[in-house]
Design a protein around this motif. Structure first.
Motif, PDB file in Angstrom:
ATOM      1  N   VAL A 292       0.940  -1.390  -0.159  1.00  0.00           N
ATOM      2  CA  VAL A 292      -0.067  -0.108  -0.235  1.00  0.00           C
ATOM      3  C   VAL A 292       0.762   1.088   0.074  1.00  0.00           C
ATOM      4  O   VAL A 292       2.126   1.128   0.151  1.00  0.00           O
ATOM      5  N   THR A 293       0.189   2.254  -0.296  1.00  0.00           N
ATOM      6  CA  THR A 293       1.155   3.695  -0.140  1.00  0.00           C
ATOM      7  C   THR A 293       0.215   4.498   0.975  1.00  0.00           C
ATOM      8  O   THR A 293      -0.765   4.280   1.163  1.00  0.00           O
ATOM      9  N   ALA A 294       1.245   5.339   1.519  1.00  0.00           N
ATOM     10  CA  ALA A 294       0.708   6.186   2.482  1.00  0.00           C
ATOM     11  C   ALA A 294       0.771   7.728   2.257  1.00  0.00           C
ATOM     12  O   ALA A 294      -0.042   8.291   3.138  1.00  0.00           O
ATOM     13  N   THR A 295       1.461   7.893   1.181  1.00  0.00           N
ATOM     14  CA  THR A 295       1.499   9.414   0.691  1.00  0.00           C
ATOM     15  C   THR A 295       0.335   9.977   0.485  1.00  0.00           C
ATOM     16  O   THR A 295      -0.656   9.091  -0.136  1.00  0.00           O
ATOM     17  N   GLY A 296       0.208  11.448   0.687  1.00  0.00           N
ATOM     18  CA  GLY A 296      -1.306  11.956   0.342  1.00  0.00           C
ATOM     19  C   GLY A 296      -1.825  12.725   1.528  1.00  0.00           C
ATOM     20  O   GLY A 296      -1.018  12.824   2.648  1.00  0.00           O
ATOM     21  N   THR A 297      -2.757  13.533   1.314  1.00  0.00           N
ATOM     22  CA  THR A 297      -3.578  14.137   2.351  1.00  0.00           C
ATOM     23  C   THR A 297      -4.869  13.524   2.667  1.00  0.00           C
ATOM     24  O   THR A 297      -5.740  12.719   2.189  1.00  0.00           O
ATOM     25  N   TRP A 298      -4.666  13.188   3.987  1.00  0.00           N
ATOM     26  CA  TRP A 298      -5.880  12.398   4.606  1.00  0.00           C
ATOM     27  C   TRP A 298      -6.586  13.422   5.626  1.00  0.00           C
ATOM     28  O   TRP A 298      -6.075  14.301   6.356  1.00  0.00           O
ATOM     29  N   THR A 299      -7.995  13.062   5.472  1.00  0.00           N
ATOM     30  CA  THR A 299      -8.506  13.691   6.832  1.00  0.00           C
ATOM     31  C   THR A 299      -8.956  12.715   7.814  1.00  0.00           C
ATOM     32  O   THR A 299      -9.346  11.544   7.751  1.00  0.00           O
ATOM     33  N   TYR A 300      -8.737  12.793   9.025  1.00  0.00           N
ATOM     34  CA  TYR A 300      -8.684  12.051  10.232  1.00  0.00           C
ATOM     35  C   TYR A 300      -9.942  12.567  10.977  1.00  0.00           C
ATOM     36  O   TYR A 300     -10.227  13.523  11.234  1.00  0.00           O
TER      37      TYR A 300
ATOM     38  N   THR B 292       4.326  12.572   3.158  1.00  0.00           N
ATOM     39  CA  THR B 292       5.136  12.774   2.097  1.00  0.00           C
ATOM     40  C   THR B 292       6.350  11.869   1.951  1.00  0.00           C
ATOM     41  O   THR B 292       6.694  11.371   3.104  1.00  0.00           O
ATOM     42  N   GLY B 293       6.945  11.989   0.807  1.00  0.00           N
ATOM     43  CA  GLY B 293       8.205  11.167   0.887  1.00  0.00           C
ATOM     44  C   GLY B 293       7.955   9.913   0.007  1.00  0.00           C
ATOM     45  O   GLY B 293       6.877   9.637  -0.445  1.00  0.00           O
TER      46      GLY B 293
ATOM     47  N   LEU C 214       9.615   8.358   5.062  1.00  0.00           N
ATOM     48  CA  LEU C 214       8.542   9.009   5.112  1.00  0.00           C
ATOM     49  C   LEU C 214       8.322  10.225   6.033  1.00  0.00           C
ATOM     50  O   LEU C 214       9.115  10.010   6.871  1.00  0.00           O
ATOM     51  N   SER C 215       7.763  11.188   5.843  1.00  0.00           N
ATOM     52  CA  SER C 215       7.672  12.239   6.767  1.00  0.00           C
ATOM     53  C   SER C 215       6.245  12.936   6.486  1.00  0.00           C
ATOM     54  O   SER C 215       5.458  12.459   5.872  1.00  0.00           O
ATOM     55  N   GLY C 216       5.995  13.769   7.302  1.00  0.00           N
ATOM     56  CA  GLY C 216       4.679  14.496   7.094  1.00  0.00           C
ATOM     57  C   GLY C 216       4.268  15.485   8.202  1.00  0.00           C
ATOM     58  O   GLY C 216       5.336  15.591   9.079  1.00  0.00           O
ATOM     59  N   GLU C 217       3.266  16.126   8.368  1.00  0.00           N
ATOM     60  CA  GLU C 217       2.533  16.838   9.306  1.00  0.00           C
ATOM     61  C   GLU C 217       1.292  16.487   9.760  1.00  0.00           C
ATOM     62  O   GLU C 217       0.588  16.178   8.873  1.00  0.00           O
ATOM     63  N   ILE C 218       0.811  17.129  11.089  1.00  0.00           N
ATOM     64  CA  ILE C 218      -0.536  16.945  11.362  1.00  0.00           C
ATOM     65  C   ILE C 218      -1.060  18.295  11.956  1.00  0.00           C
ATOM     66  O   ILE C 218      -0.625  19.024  12.536  1.00  0.00           O
TER      67      ILE C 218
ATOM     68  N   THR D 207      -9.344   8.959   6.053  1.00  0.00           N
ATOM     69  CA  THR D 207      -9.514   8.945   4.678  1.00  0.00           C
ATOM     70  C   THR D 207      -8.586   9.696   3.577  1.00  0.00           C
ATOM     71  O   THR D 207      -8.417  11.056   4.010  1.00  0.00           O
ATOM     72  N   ARG D 208      -8.262   9.059   2.826  1.00  0.00           N
ATOM     73  CA  ARG D 208      -7.437   9.755   1.922  1.00  0.00           C
ATOM     74  C   ARG D 208      -8.115  10.671   0.872  1.00  0.00           C
ATOM     75  O   ARG D 208      -9.224  10.234   0.489  1.00  0.00           O
ATOM     76  N   GLN D 209      -7.618  11.815   0.711  1.00  0.00           N
ATOM     77  CA  GLN D 209      -8.454  12.952  -0.245  1.00  0.00           C
ATOM     78  C   GLN D 209      -7.831  12.672  -1.717  1.00  0.00           C
ATOM     79  O   GLN D 209      -6.644  12.570  -1.822  1.00  0.00           O
TER      80      GLN D 209
END
Lengths: 527, 475
Positions: A430-438, A454-455, A460-464, A523-525
């Motif tokens: 699976v992939t994790a990248t993208g913008t998610w609404t949690y 992202t990444g 991988l990195s990201g922000e919340i 959910t990934r946007q």
């Protein structure tokens, strides 16, 4: 430790512990192949199932409230506040606790504690039947009243001294009246004095709950000044600063089963060598960075050093029971506000920090029983003792061990196997990248926001976003369909997230340390 | 705000208002910086760690050689040695030899003065005001000491060795204060106690108690007149209480219930507790002087006392003391009529006067505050230094122990790199009982005595300057 032994229980008592005990014809048999039998554990400071009634409404003079509002309620009896069916009691039992010294919660003289067996009352019994007689204690703590006198630690300690002194004077008055009524005032009815008199006479222990080493110093001094014959200190997370005083005075201690959350260490903090926690001096700040002028410019390095200090302090708390054992101070454990589910993990951390399994078991069983004077009834698997037993699939302190049965006075409780944490499918792609609404579901309601990852795989990195604050994600890892990461809420706790991704849906949990663990979905946007 | 976050913020309390974590991606450069820092640590002189510090019970031996010694009570002695044995000043003279094993500090070109004494501080405390009642004589600062407050170390770095930890000014009677020595390194609150220091108590006049109780809760004292009556009634009640206790004792009856509040007030009347009163205006100063004279109390120090210069002759005649700011005022209506000449006017009128900090920041440079009296009032060096040494010692009743460099006194000393009243002076070492509890050469970055595992991590850039230790903050 005995191998291949049969334990026979009848009418709530242990009647035989033997290699070839004769099994009565009517006995229910539990095949013990490869199972371990421990004496039931004793929790020395539990609030599980104990109701904390609100202080009475009061809008009178803040400077002179009635004693119930001020917290002077030594006559409040925990036996009237306890609900044995409470889920928190069940959680303690599932961790292996079969008896507990239950204590009322609020107030400077919070009331009377007592030891109960952690089972439901039988059909012919009342709620109070699960309590063992003559186990009463008096509970004291530096707990200020809300907005009324005494509101501060210094106010509380002053009121304590005065209350105790006046209980003594009242006892003296009663004695004088019984000797020669003509020379003394008529004794007055005083529930406060009646509750404190056994403490002052040395017939009942004063269990002083101190939530910090600083309050522990204060507690030990004030109990000295008040000449309390039997003091037990309870609750200090890091006992090292008062260790010597405890040893000198022979004051037993009740160590908390809660531990501070572990601190996530980045590489900078890890580079700093920490002192062995079991040798740290009182205070324990035993390394010093010597960067002086650069610290305010190089904030990353400073944060690394501060993180290392904090890790050292967590390690000190973990090693606190080991230090008690080294110093040969009588101690047991209390759950205080720890969740039953955390207890075994925390005990394991304490053992890893240097507490021997033998000392840990002693503190949970015989040592604890001696502190509350119940060594004849509890603490060992021995003929004549109450049939309080913990039956496990192996070493209690091993992560892989399950508690299978807990017997409380012969009453059998079968424990469901622990739910495994989300393990994911390591072969899924699976992939994790993208913008998610949690969305995280908490007892206070759902809360939502966005989460960006992202990444590339392996980096991988990201922000919340939480309430408009954006925090970076740390240690984002994806293995198969299992994703984990942590972040720190601005000005708040560390959160650790773990769960699985399926298509554009995420399902898992957000673990907010001592605040609890909450279900989380995302959910990934579409791009 | 998300709800579980608000839960956590509540639990962390106001501390989080100062939090600003700076985050940067990790980089090779950062790792290198740490490696370099570690290397430097290994080569520089070993930094002092709190764990190295001797216990509070330790008493030191040292020979400080060839300093300019400001004795305060016996003038300034050039090129003089001071020998400390077992925490006391053993000998003062020239060419003293060090007994075997005694450390020698070469103080050539440096200035030695008595450890600075702050007669009004709120550091090292976990609570300041029991503001629920106008009179709480029974509460004691001794019960609120926090020996892990890093402000102690910072104050030592400013040459201060003793402070008078006072209650706030919410109440006409705020409770008993505590005089402490800065024995930094102990986590036992009792380790800080200045053994044998007399009991003192905090009083407060004027706007603060009338605001907290009168305006805040609609009870007395609502006005300055009300404050006077609060004292008169309380003292009268204490007299009756004491008489009743003494009668029972005399007649061998069981003692009636103890009332620690009245007990303490009665101790003031019998002279066992020294009064230190927060005050600003000349009229209220005279009011309290009158009340105390009526009840036979003759030892009083007026704290702040911004208008004391108006009644300096009256204070001198009554034998009352004043502990003032050098030049801090106008933070509320009753503090406008102030003067930077206050301390000098008082001193020259024969009033025992000290300069205090009332603040965790200012306690680090009380020697600057004393120096201001040379610009505003032209005090001599000894007069200016007395404001932060022997005079506050007198006000706290410890002048037989500290406050000057004399044989037999406690070796509480501050060694400066230059004349302590010069703006170029910094503190090299601060001794308490002959133990160097601050040493600039061994000053490490993180001198906290205790790190709470649940404390947030705040780097230097995140720390906002806050005057949270002021007497006006209600906790």
């Amino acid at each position: 430790m005995l191998d291949r032994v049969t334990v026979i229980v009848r009418d709530g008592r242990i009647v035989a512990v033997d290699e070839d005990a004769e099994i009565p014809f009517d006995a229910q048999i539990i095949e013990g192949d490869s199972l371990w039998v421990y004496a039931g554990f004793l929790d020395l400071y539990a609030r599980a199932g104990v109701d904390a009634p609100d202080a009475p409404d009061y809008d009178g003079d803040r400077g002179d409230p009635p004693r119930e509002v001020a917290g002077i309620v030594p006559d409040r009896d925990v036996r009237t506040l306890y609900d044995p069916a409470d889920n928190a009691v069940k959680a303690l039992r599932e961790a292996g606790f079969t008896a507990a010294h239950l204590v009322p919660k609020d107030g400077l003289f919070a009331g009377m504690g007592a030891v109960a067996l952690l089972r439901q009352p039988g059909r012919a019994e009342t709620t109070t039947s699960v309590f063992l007689p003559q186990t009463e204690t008096a509970i004291a703590q530096i707990d200020g009243a809300r907005g009324v006198y005494p509101a501060t630690p210094m106010g509380v300690l002053s009121v304590m001294r005065e209350t105790v002194e006046n209980a003594r004077r009242e006892m003296g008055s009663r004695e004088a009246f019984s000797r020669d009524a003509s020379r003394a005032l008529r004794p007055s009815y005083s529930p406060v004095m009646d509750a404190l008199a056994p403490v002052l006479a040395g017939d009942r222990a004063l269990v002083f709950h101190a939530d910090s080493w600083l309050n522990a110093h204060r507690a030990l001094r004030v109990t000295d000044e008040m000449e309390i014959p039997q003091t037990v200190l309870a609750g200090v997370p890091d006992v090292v600063p008062v260790l010597e005083k405890l040893r000198q005075r022979g004051v037993p201690f009740i160590a908390p089963l809660a531990l501070p959350d572990t601190v996530a260490a980045d590489s900078l903090a890890r580079e700093i060598t920490l002192p062995p926690a079991t040798q740290a001096a009182p205070g324990g700040v035993s390394f010093v960075t010597d960067r002086r002028t650069v610290s305010f410019r190089d904030t990353d390095a400073e944060t690394g050093a501060l993180t290392a200090q904090r890790i050292a302090s967590v390690q000190r708390a973990e090693a606190s029971p080991a230090r008690l054992a080294q110093a040969e101070i009588a101690f047991g454990f209390g759950s205080f506000d720890a969740k039953g589910g955390d207890v075994r993990d925390n005990l394991r951390r304490m053992v890893e920090a240097g507490l021997s399994r033998e000392d840990a078991l002693t503190a949970l069983t015989t040592g604890a029983a001696e502190i509350v004077g119940l060594e004849n009834a509890l603490g060992t698997v021995e003929r004549g003792k109450l049939a309080n037993l913990v039956i496990t699939t192996g070493d209690y302190f091993a992560d892989s061990t399950d508690v299978r049965f807990v017997f409380v006075e012969g009453v059998r409780h079968e424990i469901e196997a622990r739910k495994k944490k989300a393990s994911g499918d390591p072969n899924a792609v699976v992939t994790a990248t993208g913008t998610w609404t949690y969305s995280v579901t908490t007892p206070a309601g759902a809360q939502t926001g966005t989460l960006t990852i992202t990444g590339e795989a392996g980096d991988l990195s990201g922000e919340i976003e939480t309430d408009g604050d954006v925090s970076p994600l740390n240690s984002v890892t994806l293995e198969g369909d299992l994703i984990t990461f942590t972040f720190t809420i601005q000005g708040g706790p560390d959160v650790s997230v773990s769960g699985t991704i399926s298509g554009d849906e995420f399902e898992g949990t957000a673990d907010v340390g001592s605040f609890g663990s909450f279900p989380m979905t995302a959910t990934r946007q579409p791009e | 705000m998300p709800r579980f976050l608000s839960l956590s913020r509540g639990a962390h309390g106001p501390r989080t208002t100062a939090s600003r974590r700076v985050r940067r991606p990790s980089s090779v450069a950062r790792g290198l910086a740490v490696a370099l820092a570690l290397l430097l640590t290994a080569t520089a002189s070993p930094a002092q760690t709190p764990a190295d510090l001797p216990p509070a019970s330790a008493r030191g031996d040292v020979l400080i050689r060839n300093a300019t010694v400001h004795t305060v009570t016996n003038g300034t002695l050039d090129n003089t040695d001071v020998l400390v044995r077992d925490g006391k000043i053993d000998d003062i003279g020239q060419g003293l030899s060090a007994p075997r094993g005694v450390e020698v500090v070469d103080a050539t070109g440096m200035h030695l003065m008595p450890g600075i004494i702050d007669a009004h501080s709120h550091i090292a405390l976990s609570s300041v005001n029991e503001a629920t009642n106008p009179i709480v004589a029974e509460v004691q600062m001794r019960d609120a000491l926090d020996p892990s407050d890093v402000s102690i170390y910072r104050a030592l770095a400013g040459g201060t060795t003793t402070a008078h930890l006072m209650h706030g000014s919410a109440n006409p009677v705020g409770g008993e204060n505590e005089t402490i020595k800065f024995r930094w390194g102990t986590l036992d609150p009792d380790g800080l106690l200045f053994e044998g220091a007399p009991r003192t108590i905090k009083f407060a006049l004027g706007e603060n108690p009338t605001r907290v109780h009168g305006q805040g809760r609609g009870i007395r004292p609502r006005t300055r007149m009300g404050i006077e009556q609060v004292y008169r009634e309380a003292f009268t009640e204490a007299q009756m209480y004491r008489a009743e206790q003494e009668a029972a004792e005399r007649e061998g009856r069981p003692l009636p219930p103890v009332n620690r509040r009245l007990e303490t007030l009665a101790d003031i009347l019998s002279g066992d507790v020294l009064v230190h009163s927060h005050s600003y205006r000349a009229d209220e100063i005279l009011m309290l002087l009158g009340v105390l004279q009526d009840f036979g109390v003759d030892r009083v120090t007026f704290q702040h006392a911004n208008e004391a210069y108006k009644v300096a002759p009256e204070l001198a005649a009554a034998g009352a003391s004043a502990s003032v700011f050098s030049d801090w005022w106008s933070y509320k209506f009753e503090v406008y009529y102030s003067s930077a000449y206050n301390a000098a006017v008082l001193a020259r009128n024969g009033v025992r006067t000290s300069i205090n900090s009332d603040d965790a920041g200012m306690i680090r440079h009380l020697y600057h505050e004393a120096a201001k009296t040379q610009r505003y009032g032209g005090l001599t060096d000894d007069e200016a230094l007395a404001l932060i040494t022997i005079n506050p010692a007198y006000q706290l009743g410890i002048d037989d122990r500290v406050g000057s460099i004399e044989e037999g006194k406690d070796a509480d000393l501050a060694l400066f790199t230059a004349h302590p009243l010069s703006v170029y002076a910094t503190v090299a070492k601060t001794y308490v009982d002959g133990i160097a509890r601050f040493d600039a050469e061994r000053d490490g970055d993180d001198q906290r005595l205790y790190v709470d595992p649940d404390d947030e991590i705040l780097d230097t850039s995140a720390l906002l300057v806050r005057h949270e230790d002021g007497c006006m903050i209600l906790r």
